[in-house]
Motif scaffolding. Structure first.
Motif, short mmCIF file in Angstrom:
data_model
loop_
_atom_site.label_atom_id
_atom_site.label_comp_id
_atom_site.label_asym_id
_atom_site.label_seq_id
_atom_site.Cartn_x
_atom_site.Cartn_y
_atom_site.Cartn_z
N VAL A 139 -32.68 -3.56 27.11
CA VAL A 139 -33.09 -4.80 26.44
C VAL A 139 -32.82 -4.65 24.95
O VAL A 139 -33.22 -3.65 24.34
N LYS A 140 -32.16 -5.62 24.34
CA LYS A 140 -31.89 -5.57 22.91
C LYS A 140 -33.19 -5.53 22.12
O LYS A 140 -34.15 -6.23 22.43
N SER A 141 -33.18 -4.73 21.07
CA SER A 141 -34.38 -4.60 20.24
C SER A 141 -34.02 -3.90 18.95
O SER A 141 -33.12 -3.06 18.91
N GLY A 142 -34.70 -4.26 17.84
CA GLY A 142 -34.55 -3.52 16.59
C GLY A 142 -33.21 -3.67 15.93
O GLY A 142 -32.63 -2.68 15.48
N GLY A 143 -32.68 -4.90 15.88
CA GLY A 143 -31.42 -5.12 15.19
C GLY A 143 -30.24 -5.23 16.13
O GLY A 143 -30.38 -5.24 17.35
N LYS A 144 -29.04 -5.27 15.55
CA LYS A 144 -27.81 -5.53 16.30
C LYS A 144 -27.56 -4.50 17.38
O LYS A 144 -27.19 -4.83 18.51
N LEU A 145 -27.73 -3.22 17.08
CA LEU A 145 -27.39 -2.16 18.03
C LEU A 145 -28.61 -1.42 18.58
O LEU A 145 -28.46 -0.46 19.32
N GLY A 146 -29.81 -1.85 18.22
CA GLY A 146 -31.01 -1.24 18.76
C GLY A 146 -31.32 -1.77 20.15
O GLY A 146 -30.99 -2.91 20.48
N PHE A 147 -31.96 -0.95 20.98
CA PHE A 147 -32.32 -1.42 22.32
C PHE A 147 -33.43 -0.56 22.91
O PHE A 147 -33.71 0.54 22.44
N LYS A 148 -34.07 -1.09 23.95
CA LYS A 148 -35.08 -0.38 24.71
C LYS A 148 -34.59 -0.18 26.13
O LYS A 148 -33.84 -1.00 26.66
N ILE A 149 -35.01 0.92 26.75
CA ILE A 149 -34.74 1.16 28.16
C ILE A 149 -36.05 1.02 28.91
O ILE A 149 -37.02 1.72 28.63
N MET A 150 -36.09 0.07 29.84
CA MET A 150 -37.31 -0.24 30.58
C MET A 150 -37.16 0.18 32.05
O MET A 150 -36.08 0.07 32.63
N ASN A 151 -38.25 0.65 32.64
CA ASN A 151 -38.27 1.04 34.05
C ASN A 151 -38.67 -0.17 34.89
O ASN A 151 -39.81 -0.63 34.84
N LEU A 152 -37.73 -0.69 35.66
CA LEU A 152 -37.98 -1.88 36.47
C LEU A 152 -38.93 -1.61 37.63
O LEU A 152 -39.53 -2.53 38.16
N ASP A 153 -39.06 -0.34 38.03
CA ASP A 153 -39.93 0.02 39.16
C ASP A 153 -41.35 0.36 38.73
O ASP A 153 -42.19 0.69 39.55
N GLN A 154 -41.61 0.32 37.43
CA GLN A 154 -42.95 0.60 36.91
C GLN A 154 -43.38 -0.51 35.95
O GLN A 154 -43.82 -0.25 34.83
N ASP A 155 -43.24 -1.75 36.40
CA ASP A 155 -43.67 -2.92 35.61
C ASP A 155 -43.06 -2.92 34.22
O ASP A 155 -43.72 -3.18 33.22
N ARG A 156 -41.76 -2.59 34.17
CA ARG A 156 -41.01 -2.59 32.91
C ARG A 156 -41.63 -1.66 31.86
O ARG A 156 -41.66 -1.97 30.67
N ALA A 157 -42.12 -0.53 32.32
CA ALA A 157 -42.67 0.47 31.40
C ALA A 157 -41.57 0.97 30.48
O ALA A 157 -40.43 1.15 30.90
N LEU A 158 -41.91 1.22 29.23
CA LEU A 158 -40.95 1.71 28.26
C LEU A 158 -40.55 3.14 28.59
O LEU A 158 -41.40 4.01 28.77
N VAL A 159 -39.25 3.40 28.67
CA VAL A 159 -38.71 4.73 28.94
C VAL A 159 -38.22 5.37 27.65
O VAL A 159 -38.49 6.54 27.36
N ALA A 160 -37.47 4.59 26.86
CA ALA A 160 -36.92 5.10 25.61
C ALA A 160 -36.56 3.93 24.71
O ALA A 160 -36.39 2.80 25.18
N GLU A 161 -36.44 4.22 23.42
CA GLU A 161 -36.05 3.17 22.45
C GLU A 161 -35.15 3.79 21.39
O GLU A 161 -35.39 4.91 20.93
N ILE A 162 -34.12 3.06 21.02
CA ILE A 162 -33.22 3.51 19.97
C ILE A 162 -33.10 2.40 18.92
O ILE A 162 -33.02 1.22 19.26
N LYS A 163 -33.14 2.80 17.66
CA LYS A 163 -33.05 1.83 16.58
C LYS A 163 -32.41 2.49 15.36
O LYS A 163 -32.41 3.73 15.24
N PRO A 164 -31.85 1.70 14.46
CA PRO A 164 -31.22 2.27 13.26
C PRO A 164 -32.20 3.16 12.50
O PRO A 164 -33.37 2.82 12.35
N LYS A 165 -31.71 4.30 12.03
CA LYS A 165 -32.58 5.27 11.36
C LYS A 165 -32.74 4.94 9.87
O LYS A 165 -31.78 4.55 9.20
#
Length: 205
Positions: A139-165
């Motif tokens: 899922v896009k997040s935190g600007g143009k190239l930032g995104f989150k990885i969500m677990n679809l089997d655990q109610d979209r629990a957050l797995v990881a997130e990447i954003k500009p440093k």
């Protein structure tokens, strides 16, 4: 290069910051790529090989953990995620499909490899199917190239997130430097492989 390294907080984690099992319930002690605590990495979308394309990942102590070297070819159809010693952890291969983009991730174990995940990109939607019958969504997040990885089997629990440093004073380090945060008990090498696919989709490496 010193500015790319993350600042190690007082509660920084052990230097073993990667993962090896695709299940979020795996024991952290069973793999150097798992941690019982949240881990933070710095992703630099550049190769350590001079004048080459690729990616380098550092842990919170500034130690190189992962690297990708594509040499003179950008957005290669086959990419290898390696550890600092050059051992292949995952190979990523692009499949030629007309309808949507597809990338297969193969986990390497000495001379053998097995498909560990498949990433499909269609109409700007990116889905990850794992070998353990789990599914992730990017899922896009935190600007143009930032995104989150969500677990679809655990109610979209957050797995990881990447954003500009950014530095502690809020200075942006450029469009090719990112902070990657991985949640506890998650296969961090798998997350790095997925991040590499995202980079290939957006022509970052």
């Amino acid at each position: 290069m010193a500015k790319v390294y993350p600042q190690a907080p007082s509660s920084s984690l052990p230097s073993s910051s990667s993962s090896s099992s695709s299940s979020s319930s795996s024991s952290p002690s069973s793999s150097p790529y798992l941690s019982s605590k949240q881990e933070c990495f710095t992703i630099w979308m550049k190769s350590l090989v001079y004048n080459s394309h690729g990616c380098t990942a550092y842990n919170s102590k500034g130690e190189i953990i992962y690297r990708v070297d594509n040499y003179d070819k950008k957005c290669s159809s086959q990419v290898y995620l390696m550890d600092i010693r050059g051992n292949v952890l995952f190979s990523i291969q692009r499949k030629k499909l007309r309808v949507f983009g597809c990338w297969d991730g193969y986990k390497w174990d000495f001379s053998k490899k097995q498909r560990w995940f498949r990433v499909t990109s269609k109409r700007q939607k990116i889905h990850v199917d794992l070998a353990c019958d789990q599914g992730y969504k990017i899922v896009k997040s935190g600007g143009k190239l930032g995104f989150k990885i969500m677990n679809l089997d655990q109610d979209r629990a957050l797995v990881a997130e990447i954003k500009p440093k950014q530095t502690a004073t809020g200075v942006h380090l450029g469009d090719d430097v990112f902070t990657l945060t991985v949640e506890p008990n998650i296969d961090q090498s798998l997350i790095m492989a997925i991040v590499m696919v995202h980079g290939l989709i957006h022509r970052q490496l």
